[in-house]
Structures are given as C-alpha cells and as structure tokens.
Design an enzyme around this catalytic site. Structure first.
Site, PDB file in Angstrom:
ATOM      1  N   PRO A  58       0.824  -1.218   0.000  1.00 36.09           N
ATOM      2  CA  PRO A  58       0.000   0.000   0.000  1.00 36.09           C
ATOM      3  C   PRO A  58       0.862   1.274   0.000  1.00 36.09           C
ATOM      4  O   PRO A  58       0.550   2.238  -0.689  1.00 36.09           O
ATOM      5  CB  PRO A  58      -0.815  -0.126   1.287  1.00 36.09           C
ATOM      6  CG  PRO A  58      -0.889  -1.603   1.557  1.00 36.09           C
ATOM      7  CD  PRO A  58       0.384  -2.189   1.020  1.00 36.09           C
ATOM      8  N   GLY A  68       5.002   1.620  -3.821  1.00 32.76           N
ATOM      9  CA  GLY A  68       4.784   1.279  -5.229  1.00 32.76           C
ATOM     10  C   GLY A  68       6.056   1.602  -5.987  1.00 32.76           C
ATOM     11  O   GLY A  68       6.945   0.760  -6.133  1.00 32.76           O
ATOM     12  N   ASP A  97      14.927  -6.123 -14.634  1.00 31.31           N
ATOM     13  CA  ASP A  97      15.739  -5.864 -15.838  1.00 31.31           C
ATOM     14  C   ASP A  97      15.483  -6.944 -16.884  1.00 31.31           C
ATOM     15  O   ASP A  97      15.525  -6.688 -18.086  1.00 31.31           O
ATOM     16  CB  ASP A  97      17.237  -5.841 -15.497  1.00 31.31           C
ATOM     17  CG  ASP A  97      17.610  -4.635 -14.647  1.00 31.31           C
ATOM     18  OD1 ASP A  97      16.848  -3.658 -14.639  1.00 31.31           O
ATOM     19  OD2 ASP A  97      18.667  -4.693 -13.977  1.00 31.31           O
ATOM     20  N   PHE A 122     -12.015   3.865 -35.485  1.00 31.26           N
ATOM     21  CA  PHE A 122     -13.332   3.211 -35.446  1.00 31.26           C
ATOM     22  C   PHE A 122     -14.459   4.216 -35.184  1.00 31.26           C
ATOM     23  O   PHE A 122     -15.625   3.924 -35.468  1.00 31.26           O
ATOM     24  CB  PHE A 122     -13.366   2.133 -34.345  1.00 31.26           C
ATOM     25  CG  PHE A 122     -12.868   0.784 -34.773  1.00 31.26           C
ATOM     26  CD1 PHE A 122     -11.526   0.555 -35.029  1.00 31.26           C
ATOM     27  CD2 PHE A 122     -13.745  -0.289 -34.910  1.00 31.26           C
ATOM     28  CE1 PHE A 122     -11.059  -0.698 -35.408  1.00 31.26           C
ATOM     29  CE2 PHE A 122     -13.295  -1.556 -35.283  1.00 31.26           C
ATOM     30  CZ  PHE A 122     -11.942  -1.754 -35.535  1.00 31.26           C
ATOM     31  N   GLU A 148       5.088  -3.100 -13.614  1.00 23.20           N
ATOM     32  CA  GLU A 148       6.537  -3.356 -13.736  1.00 23.20           C
ATOM     33  C   GLU A 148       7.355  -2.064 -13.696  1.00 23.20           C
ATOM     34  O   GLU A 148       8.389  -1.945 -14.344  1.00 23.20           O
ATOM     35  CB  GLU A 148       6.847  -4.145 -15.013  1.00 23.20           C
ATOM     36  CG  GLU A 148       6.250  -5.522 -14.956  1.00 23.20           C
ATOM     37  CD  GLU A 148       7.236  -6.650 -15.174  1.00 23.20           C
ATOM     38  OE1 GLU A 148       8.441  -6.390 -15.350  1.00 23.20           O
ATOM     39  OE2 GLU A 148       6.788  -7.788 -15.156  1.00 23.20           O
ATOM     40  N   GLN A 208       7.108   6.736 -15.604  1.00 27.16           N
ATOM     41  CA  GLN A 208       7.888   7.819 -14.989  1.00 27.16           C
ATOM     42  C   GLN A 208       9.142   7.215 -14.327  1.00 27.16           C
ATOM     43  O   GLN A 208      10.237   7.759 -14.464  1.00 27.16           O
ATOM     44  CB  GLN A 208       7.036   8.566 -13.946  1.00 27.16           C
ATOM     45  CG  GLN A 208       6.000   9.509 -14.539  1.00 27.16           C
ATOM     46  CD  GLN A 208       4.883   8.792 -15.282  1.00 27.16           C
ATOM     47  OE1 GLN A 208       4.477   7.688 -14.922  1.00 27.16           O
ATOM     48  NE2 GLN A 208       4.393   9.410 -16.340  1.00 27.16           N
TER      49      GLN A 208
HETATM   50  N1  COS Z   1      20.441  -4.232 -10.687  1.00 24.60           N
HETATM   51  C1  COS Z   1      21.205  -4.487  -9.604  1.00 24.60           C
HETATM   52  N2  COS Z   1      21.231  -3.665  -8.531  1.00 24.60           N
HETATM   53  C2  COS Z   1      20.449  -2.567  -8.550  1.00 24.60           C
HETATM   54  C3  COS Z   1      19.617  -2.267  -9.649  1.00 24.60           C
HETATM   55  C4  COS Z   1      19.640  -3.139 -10.752  1.00 24.60           C
HETATM   56  N3  COS Z   1      18.880  -2.920 -11.828  1.00 24.60           N
HETATM   57  N4  COS Z   1      18.945  -1.110  -9.389  1.00 24.60           N
HETATM   58  C5  COS Z   1      19.347  -0.716  -8.165  1.00 24.60           C
HETATM   59  N5  COS Z   1      20.251  -1.601  -7.664  1.00 24.60           N
HETATM   60  C6  COS Z   1      20.967  -1.513  -6.400  1.00 24.60           C
HETATM   61  C7  COS Z   1      21.749  -0.210  -6.308  1.00 24.60           C
HETATM   62  O1  COS Z   1      23.003  -0.354  -6.909  1.00 24.60           O
HETATM   63  C8  COS Z   1      21.831   0.005  -4.819  1.00 24.60           C
HETATM   64  O2  COS Z   1      22.863  -0.809  -4.309  1.00 24.60           O
HETATM   65  P1  COS Z   1      23.838  -0.346  -3.101  1.00 24.60           P
HETATM   66  O3  COS Z   1      22.957  -0.256  -1.887  1.00 24.60           O
HETATM   67  O4  COS Z   1      24.855  -1.432  -2.996  1.00 24.60           O
HETATM   68  O5  COS Z   1      24.392   0.981  -3.498  1.00 24.60           O
HETATM   69  C9  COS Z   1      20.501  -0.536  -4.315  1.00 24.60           C
HETATM   70  O6  COS Z   1      20.043  -1.448  -5.316  1.00 24.60           O
HETATM   71  C10 COS Z   1      19.466   0.549  -4.104  1.00 24.60           C
HETATM   72  O7  COS Z   1      19.291   1.194  -5.355  1.00 24.60           O
HETATM   73  P2  COS Z   1      18.765   2.694  -5.514  1.00 24.60           P
HETATM   74  O8  COS Z   1      19.505   3.592  -4.542  1.00 24.60           O
HETATM   75  O9  COS Z   1      18.805   3.028  -6.957  1.00 24.60           O
HETATM   76  O10 COS Z   1      17.270   2.548  -4.994  1.00 24.60           O
HETATM   77  P3  COS Z   1      16.064   3.568  -5.034  1.00 24.60           P
HETATM   78  O11 COS Z   1      15.338   3.452  -3.742  1.00 24.60           O
HETATM   79  O12 COS Z   1      16.544   4.932  -5.452  1.00 24.60           O
HETATM   80  O13 COS Z   1      15.067   2.939  -6.133  1.00 24.60           O
HETATM   81  C11 COS Z   1      14.087   2.579  -8.291  1.00 24.60           C
HETATM   82  C12 COS Z   1      15.355   2.738  -7.427  1.00 24.60           C
HETATM   83  C13 COS Z   1      13.193   3.811  -8.233  1.00 24.60           C
HETATM   84  C14 COS Z   1      14.630   2.392  -9.678  1.00 24.60           C
HETATM   85  C15 COS Z   1      13.311   1.316  -7.837  1.00 24.60           C
HETATM   86  O14 COS Z   1      12.721   1.513  -6.567  1.00 24.60           O
HETATM   87  C16 COS Z   1      12.228   0.877  -8.804  1.00 24.60           C
HETATM   88  O15 COS Z   1      12.508   0.250  -9.810  1.00 24.60           O
HETATM   89  N6  COS Z   1      10.956   1.207  -8.490  1.00 24.60           N
HETATM   90  C17 COS Z   1       9.822   0.685  -9.246  1.00 24.60           C
HETATM   91  C18 COS Z   1       9.392  -0.601  -8.644  1.00 24.60           C
HETATM   92  C19 COS Z   1       8.622  -1.436  -9.610  1.00 24.60           C
HETATM   93  O16 COS Z   1       9.008  -1.643 -10.739  1.00 24.60           O
HETATM   94  N7  COS Z   1       7.489  -1.938  -9.125  1.00 24.60           N
HETATM   95  C20 COS Z   1       6.686  -2.813  -9.887  1.00 24.60           C
HETATM   96  C21 COS Z   1       6.668  -4.132  -9.221  1.00 24.60           C
HETATM   97  S1  COS Z   1       6.514  -5.468 -10.280  1.00 24.60           S
HETATM   98  S2  COS Z   1       4.744  -5.408 -10.988  1.00 24.60           S
END
Ligand code: COS
Length: 382
Positions: free
Chosen positions: A129, A132, A241, A340, A365, A369
C-alpha cells in the site's frame, strides 16, 4: 511487416506455435473473460500442454531454455489475442526468474521443474500500500526465529497471487537499512499465516487476477529464503531488468492487435462514398501507428538479444524498451478507437478493450515515470 531476418529456427518455431494457439484459441474467448472478469483456465491449460510454460527454464531443470527473445516473441503473440492472458502467462517467469538468479541448487530443483511443466505457476510480490514506485520503502517485516522467519504485513497488486504455487515475496529484516534490509522469500500458499486478500476490480486486463496478500505471523522455513538477508532488493531489480522487455513485448502485442483492427476497419468502413482509408488524415494515423509498433518491437528485440548474448546489466535498454512500448501501446490503441469512431467506443469491437489493456503497460513493472528516472540515471551516470 516483413519477418525479422535475425530469428533462429527455434525462435521462429515457438513464435509460430504461440501465434497459432493465440489466434485460434485465445482470441475468441478474450472478450468473454474480460467481460466476466473470469480466469481463462482453458487457455492456461492449452499453453501448458503445448510446452509454453517452460521456455525460460534451463534444460537441466526441465525447461526448453529458449532465451529472452523467445520469451518476448511468445508474450507478444499471446498479448495480441489477450493481454490479460499474457499477464497470466508472464507472471510465472516474473516470479520464477528470481529463483534462477539467486536460488541455490536445492531451491532450483524444488521449484523450477514444476514451473517448467506448468504443474504450478509463480508470482512476484514487491508492491505494498505504501510502496509502489518507492519499492525500497516496503514495510512487510521478516523476523528470524530459529529455523524459520516470521513475516508480517500486506502486499498489494500481486498478479496471479491467487493462482500461484510459489510466490517470490520481498520483506525487510531491518527497516532502518532501507534497500539493504530487503530479503526475498519463496512463499507457498499453504504456509501458516498466509492468505490471499481482496481481488482488484480493474479497468483492463480483467481476466488476470490482481490480489492483495496478507502475512500474519506467516511462518517461512529458512530454506525458503532466496539469497542472503539484505540481497532482496538487488534480486528484485535484476529480475525486473529481465522481465521489463517481456512487458514491452506484451505492449507490442496489444499495439499490433489495435493496428491490425484499425487497418481492416479503415478499408471496410465507407463514408463520403469511399473507404475511410482513402482519406489522408486516416492514412497518416495508420502510418504513425505502424512506426510506433515497429520501433517498439525493435527495441524489445534488441534488449532481449543482448540478454541472450550474455550481456548483464542492460538496465538502460530494458527500461527504454518497456517505456517506449508501453507508451506506444497506449497511443496506438487510442488512435485505433479514433479510427473506429463511435463504434470503437462500444464493446461491440475489441479496440476499447485494447485501449483499457494498454493503459496498464504504462503502469505495471515500474511506471513509465520510473523508467524515465532509470534511463536518466543511466545516461547521467548518477
Ligand atoms: N540491478 C542491480 N542492482 C540494482 C539495480 C539493478 N537494476 N537497481 C538498483 N540496484 C541496487 C543499487 O546499486 C543500490 O545498491 P547499493 O545499496 O549497494 O548501493 C541498491 O540497489 C538501491 O538502489 P537505488 O539507490 O537506486 O534505490 P532507489 O530506492 O533509489 O530505487 C528505483 C530505485 C526507483 C529504480 C526502484 O525503486 C524501482 O525500480 N521502483 C519501481 C518498482 C517497480 O518496478 N514496481 C513494480 C513491481 S513489479 S509489478
């Protein structure tokens, strides 16, 4: 569009199989399952019987290991017929890929063969909640007690969470550590203290169940921890990824379906004594739609091909493909409704469903943004 020259025989074969099943068997029931918000059991059975569940699993664990591009090709074909089904199908590689990435041999042997055969499905549960886009802010706790962990919290928006035999679920062993406290667990629905909560009533992909999960002193054996304590966030991100290209492919499938419908209708519908396809205004719309579909597909294929060539950390390309394809699907589906006209706004034709289904591609995913945040970080080396 001409067939991509770079596909191998195996990739072509699996795409053609998925295309045939999707067009002959999945497409005719898609509107019904959307309307009734019912789970397409029969369609899932077909995909299982045709060997489409295990294409991402290594051969030593019972899969056919066809690679990331094959996964994208299949996702596109299923989504062309029914985006909800593509989500139902894709939830298993999404939930199962962390086991491939971080599982020990025992965990791989316990789950992967059953996922490959389709005996069980998987799901992935990160969102909550209050967490996200800010996934590292999740609040579900995991406390070690002897040979087990005790989990407490509520997870949200879990695709397939009500149908999965194993759920890769992320919780924190120490909230103060933020991302570095997050730990991954393999949850089975029979675990004490686990229950499936509310099923969302959604705008689109209505035949794909999206549920809340409740953990109330849920007992998880230590051997179901995936990786070490604190490794969960990296496992979660590395999984995305890998699966974001698949989500991009799902978006391409919806977009192609919308384009195909618009081309057919523009040639059939007559106004002012000619097919509306004779009007340049409509022609330009179709041309723009086709370019978006083609561009999105190439981006998806490119990143999937990088993965298949062993390139790790294709973060930039994965986010670009997901984001561009999601936006393309929304644009193309919206334009298809426009081609359409009035009937496109009714449920008599599938384009309104395509438009509702496309919207989620910009959200799940990781919102588009968040994809732009990731892309900009990669560009700037931040
Ligand atoms: N591969 C490996 N490691 C990764 C990574 C990746 N793609 N992205 C981040 N990390 C690592 C970072 O290197 C960092 O490591 P250290 O603590 O050793 O420095 C750690 O993870 C934290 O990363 P970061 O500081 O970038 O985290 P943030 O809180 O700033 O978040 C985002 C990054 C916003 C990119 C992330 O929270 C995200 O992807 N949010 C969306 C979530 C999502 O997709 N939800 C849908 C769920 S599935 S339906």
């Amino acid at each position: 569009m001409r067939d991509p020259f770079y596909l191998t025989d195996d990739q072509r074969m699996i795409r053609d199989l998925a295309r045939k099943i999707s067009r002959d068997r999945l497409a005719p029931t898609a509107a019904h399952h959307d309307e009734t918000e019912s789970y397409p059991e029969e369609s899932m059975r077909l995909l299982r019987e045709q060997g489409l569940m295990g294409i991402w699993v290594p051969e030593e664990y019972g899969g056919t290991d066809l690679g990331a591009l094959a996964v994208c090709l299949v996702a596109e074909e299923i989504s062309w017929a029914d985006a909800a089904m593509a989500t139902n199908w894709g939830a298993t590689p999404l939930g199962g890929y962390p086991i491939l990435l971080a599982g020990n041999d025992e965990q791989k042997r316990r789950y992967l063969p059953r996922l490959a055969s389709g005996e069980i499905l998987a799901a992935y549960s990160l969102s909550e909640p209050g967490a996200g886009s800010d996934a590292a802010g999740l609040q579900t706790t995991a406390r070690r007690q002897g040979d087990r962990y005790v989990l407490n919290g509520t997870k949200l928006w879990c695709s397939n969470g009500s149908n999965a035999g194993v759920i890769t679920l992320f919780a924190t062993v120490d909230r103060s550590k933020k991302a570095r406290g997050i730990t991954a667990f393999l949850i089975e629905p029979g675990f004490k203290g686990f229950s499936v909560g509310k099923k969302e009533k959604k705008m689109g992909i209505r035949a794909s169940p999206t549920v809340a999960l409740h953990l109330e002193d849920c007992e998880v054996p230590v051997e179901n921890r995936l990786g070490e304590e604190g490794e969960g966030f990296k496992i979660a991100m590395r999984t995305l990824d890998y699966t974001r290209p698949m989500t991009g492919a799902t978006a391409v499938g919806v977009a192609q379906a919308a384009l195909d419908a618009a081309i057919a209708y523009a040639q059939e519908r007559r106004q002012f004594d000619q097919p509306i396809a004779a009007f340049q205004g409509v022609q330009f719309m179709l041309a723009d739609m086709a370019m978006h579909v083609h561009g999105a597909r190439l981006m998806v294929h490119h990143v999937a091909s990088l993965v298949d060539r062993g390139v790790t950390g294709a973060v930039l390309e994965a986010s670009m493909a997901k984001c561009f394809a999601g936006d393309a699907a929304m644009k193309v589906a919206t334009d298809a409704v426009q081609v359409f006209g009035g009937v496109g706004y009714t449920r008599e034709f599938p384009v309104e469903r395509f438009m509702r289904d496309a919207k989620i591609m910009q959200i799940y995913e990781g919102t588009n943004q968040i994809q732009r945040v990731i892309i900009a970080r990669e560009l700037l080396g931040a």
